[in-house]
Design a protein around this motif. Structure first.
Motif, PDB file in Angstrom:
ATOM      1  N   ALA A 285      12.073 -18.316  -2.088  1.00 23.82           N
ATOM      2  CA  ALA A 285      11.100 -17.553  -2.868  1.00 23.82           C
ATOM      3  C   ALA A 285      10.880 -16.171  -2.277  1.00 23.82           C
ATOM      4  O   ALA A 285      11.020 -15.951  -1.075  1.00 23.82           O
ATOM      5  N   SER A 286      10.524 -15.242  -3.146  1.00 21.24           N
ATOM      6  CA  SER A 286      10.103 -13.909  -2.721  1.00 21.24           C
ATOM      7  C   SER A 286       9.042 -13.426  -3.702  1.00 21.24           C
ATOM      8  O   SER A 286       8.863 -13.984  -4.779  1.00 21.24           O
ATOM      9  N   GLY A 287       8.341 -12.373  -3.328  1.00 20.99           N
ATOM     10  CA  GLY A 287       7.297 -11.844  -4.194  1.00 20.99           C
ATOM     11  C   GLY A 287       6.364 -10.954  -3.416  1.00 20.99           C
ATOM     12  O   GLY A 287       6.737 -10.381  -2.387  1.00 20.99           O
ATOM     13  N   GLY A 288       5.127 -10.830  -3.873  1.00 26.62           N
ATOM     14  CA  GLY A 288       4.178  -9.999  -3.160  1.00 26.62           C
ATOM     15  C   GLY A 288       2.866  -9.867  -3.897  1.00 26.62           C
ATOM     16  O   GLY A 288       2.716 -10.328  -5.030  1.00 26.62           O
ATOM     17  N   LEU A 289       1.905  -9.239  -3.252  1.00 24.47           N
ATOM     18  CA  LEU A 289       0.618  -8.932  -3.853  1.00 24.47           C
ATOM     19  C   LEU A 289       0.689  -7.489  -4.343  1.00 24.47           C
ATOM     20  O   LEU A 289       0.631  -6.544  -3.552  1.00 24.47           O
ATOM     21  N   ARG A 290       0.836  -7.310  -5.656  1.00 27.86           N
ATOM     22  CA  ARG A 290       1.132  -5.997  -6.221  1.00 27.86           C
ATOM     23  C   ARG A 290      -0.052  -5.336  -6.926  1.00 27.86           C
ATOM     24  O   ARG A 290      -0.086  -4.118  -7.038  1.00 27.86           O
ATOM     25  N   TYR A 291      -0.992  -6.116  -7.394  1.00 33.11           N
ATOM     26  CA  TYR A 291      -2.043  -5.532  -8.232  1.00 33.11           C
ATOM     27  C   TYR A 291      -3.445  -6.027  -7.881  1.00 33.11           C
ATOM     28  O   TYR A 291      -4.363  -5.225  -7.743  1.00 33.11           O
ATOM     29  N   TRP A 292      -3.632  -7.347  -7.751  1.00 35.97           N
ATOM     30  CA  TRP A 292      -4.966  -7.920  -7.583  1.00 35.97           C
ATOM     31  C   TRP A 292      -5.383  -7.887  -6.112  1.00 35.97           C
ATOM     32  O   TRP A 292      -5.439  -8.901  -5.431  1.00 35.97           O
ATOM     33  N   ASN A 293      -5.696  -6.707  -5.633  1.00 35.18           N
ATOM     34  CA  ASN A 293      -6.128  -6.539  -4.246  1.00 35.18           C
ATOM     35  C   ASN A 293      -7.624  -6.825  -4.136  1.00 35.18           C
ATOM     36  O   ASN A 293      -8.451  -5.938  -3.914  1.00 35.18           O
ATOM     37  N   ASP A 294      -7.958  -8.092  -4.311  1.00 36.82           N
ATOM     38  CA  ASP A 294      -9.353  -8.532  -4.348  1.00 36.82           C
ATOM     39  C   ASP A 294      -9.700  -9.458  -3.186  1.00 36.82           C
ATOM     40  O   ASP A 294     -10.686 -10.187  -3.246  1.00 36.82           O
ATOM     41  N   GLY A 295      -8.865  -9.440  -2.155  1.00 37.56           N
ATOM     42  CA  GLY A 295      -9.097 -10.312  -1.014  1.00 37.56           C
ATOM     43  C   GLY A 295      -8.330 -11.610  -1.070  1.00 37.56           C
ATOM     44  O   GLY A 295      -8.399 -12.407  -0.133  1.00 37.56           O
ATOM     45  N   ARG A 296      -7.585 -11.835  -2.145  1.00 42.74           N
ATOM     46  CA  ARG A 296      -6.832 -13.093  -2.257  1.00 42.74           C
ATOM     47  C   ARG A 296      -5.717 -13.158  -1.224  1.00 42.74           C
ATOM     48  O   ARG A 296      -5.189 -12.130  -0.778  1.00 42.74           O
ATOM     49  N   GLU A 297      -5.326 -14.375  -0.888  1.00 43.42           N
ATOM     50  CA  GLU A 297      -4.310 -14.615   0.135  1.00 43.42           C
ATOM     51  C   GLU A 297      -2.960 -15.001  -0.457  1.00 43.42           C
ATOM     52  O   GLU A 297      -2.019 -15.269   0.282  1.00 43.42           O
ATOM     53  N   VAL A 298      -2.879 -15.045  -1.766  1.00 43.22           N
ATOM     54  CA  VAL A 298      -1.656 -15.498  -2.429  1.00 43.22           C
ATOM     55  C   VAL A 298      -1.059 -14.357  -3.246  1.00 43.22           C
ATOM     56  O   VAL A 298      -1.778 -13.444  -3.669  1.00 43.22           O
TER      57      VAL A 298
END
Length: 458
Positions: A285-298
């Motif tokens: 798997a690959s991916g990232g946190l691209r938009y919802w910078n709300d403190g989430r860890e996923v």
């Protein structure tokens, strides 16, 4: 394609016409002017229940998904709500408004399990409580419907399987679409050779709306006084009370399983039902946190690739899954299966089957090339519209979630089998959870799907 492909195609369509239930207008509805398109209706018949078949249920975890599961369960004739458990006062008050002041409510799930008037429980807590409550419930003599994913980590699966075997209770994992008309028809079509030999599958989810991406509303009265926070975190890292971690739990790894555990697991469940597969051998798997910078860890973008080895049930094939919380306009959930002779787009309510057309080539250059190469078979795939057959649920179909819940209730009444028991549920959950492990470790994961064990690679 083989020389007898046209005969094979005619044979398949003849078989299709004689085996498809409730075909509209005789054999098919042909779109005007489009002889390569056909339409079929799918329908479902439900068994009646007797006067002694009442099933008393309780709900453990009365958030959005749990409430919806309970609403669906109560649509099944002969099902009665007896009790509700949740750690937030507001949900217990709402449960009484919804289902009556006479229902029993509590914040202690073991009080539910100790009641003799409860036959079965729906477990819709955050993921980190699924294993413990499922095991305790079955040992307390209750049948269980547990929301997906069945467990919070790969290590937790064997305990649930063991409890089901030891107790003999009916245990169903809640990937709601598994028992749907769409999945049933896709399974039938694949087995009949409708798309030839399977070689590739893919699935996709796209969302953007705040609630869809787990920005759930937080009640105005949420506090350490209205939420039993100590119980909530008693089996994970202890932290001070945090409303976001309670009401938006899917965003945090202590309690949720991210995109893979919430969404990929649906696609694994459907794929495994349709193909009769036990699961993949390799996960990356690959991916990232691209938009919802709300403190989430996923991550809010996740891509997964999976290798399925050859088994008695299916050839070797590859799977690609994608999940996107950045742009909700780019598509919706679907599962596509691609074979040597065509493909299927599968949803809970429909299947669109597309079959490649092959005709004799009239290209002189191509025929001369074949002659020089000593070949006489001039069959060649042309870029033509594929033969398309749509199977759609008839009007009034109650839907995949109802079918899945009804499957569970019927098994309780008849001491029968369910579609998604603990073994099936674990084999669907494991690759999703390993997808998370691969993402965080930036490394492929290796899995033995038959024996349900991790494999170490040098």
């Amino acid at each position: 394609m083989k020389e007898n492909s046209e005969a094979s195609r005619r044979g398949f369509l003849k078989k299709l016409a004689t085996t498809t239930a409730a075909v509209a207008a005789g054999s098919s509805l042909i779109a005007a002017g489009k002889s390569n398109q056909s339409f079929y209706y799918l329908k479902k018949e439900y068994k009646p229940f007797g006067p002694n078949d009442q099933v008393n249920i309780a709900l453990i975890g009365a958030g959005g998904m749990g409430t919806q599961d309970a609403i669906v369960a109560l649509q099944v004739p002969g099902v009665k709500m007896v009790a509700v458990c949740d750690l937030y006062d507001g949900r217990l008050a709402e449960a009484k408004k919804r289902w009556g002041n006479d229902i029993f409510t509590t914040k202690v799930y073991k009080e539910i399990l100790n009641r003799k008037d409860i036959d079965a429980v729906i477990i819709a807590t955050p993921d980190h409580w699924h294993q413990q409550i499922s095991v305790d419930a079955m040992h307390a003599g209750k049948h269980v419907y547990c929301e997906k994913p069945m467990v919070h980590s790969v290590a937790e699966g064997p305990a649930v399987i063991k409890a089901q075997k030891e107790t003999g209770k009916v245990f169903q994992v809640g990937s709601q679409g598994v028992s749907s008309l769409g999945n049933e028809k896709a399974h039938e079509l694949l087995k009949s050779g409708a798309i030839g030999e399977l070689n590739y599958a893919e699935g996709f989810w796209a969302r953007r709306a705040p609630i869809e991406v787990w920005q759930y509303p937080i009640p105005d009265d949420a506090s350490a006084q209205t939420v039993d926070w100590e119980t909530y975190v008693s089996n994970v890292q202890k932290r001070p009370y945090d409303s976001k971690r309670f009401f938006r739990w899917r965003n945090y790894t202590d309690y949720g399983t991210g995109m893979a555990g919430d969404l990929f697991v649906h696609l694994f469940s459907s794929l495994h039902f349709i193909t009769e597969s036990m699961g993949p051998n390799k996960i990356y798997a690959s991916g990232g946190l691209r938009y919802w910078n709300d403190g989430r860890e996923v991550p809010d973008v996740l891509l997964g690739t999976f290798d399925y080895g050859k088994t008695a049930a299916h050839p070797a094939f590859n799977l690609s899954l994608r999940c996107n919380f950045v742009d909700g306009t780019s598509g919706t959930t679907y599962l596509k299966l691609v074979g040597s002779e065509g493909s299927m787009d599968v949803t809970w309510d429909s299947v669109v089957l597309k079959r490649n057309k092959t005709i004799a080539s009239d290209d002189p250059f191509y025929l001369e090339k074949l002659r020089k190469a000593g070949q006489t078979n001039s069959a060649r795939k042309h870029i033509l519209p594929p033969e398309e057959i749509t199977f759609d649920a008839e009007k009034g179909y109650l839907g995949g979630p109802y079918d899945h819940m009804n499957n569970w209730i019927t098994a309780i009444r008849n001491n029968g089998k369910v579609t998604e028991d603990a073994v099936f549920g674990y084999r669907a959950a494991a690759p999703a959870l390993l997808c998370n492990d691969s993402y965080y470790k930036n490394s492929p994961m290796f899995w033995d799907p038959e024996n349900m064990k991790m494999v170490k690679k040098a």
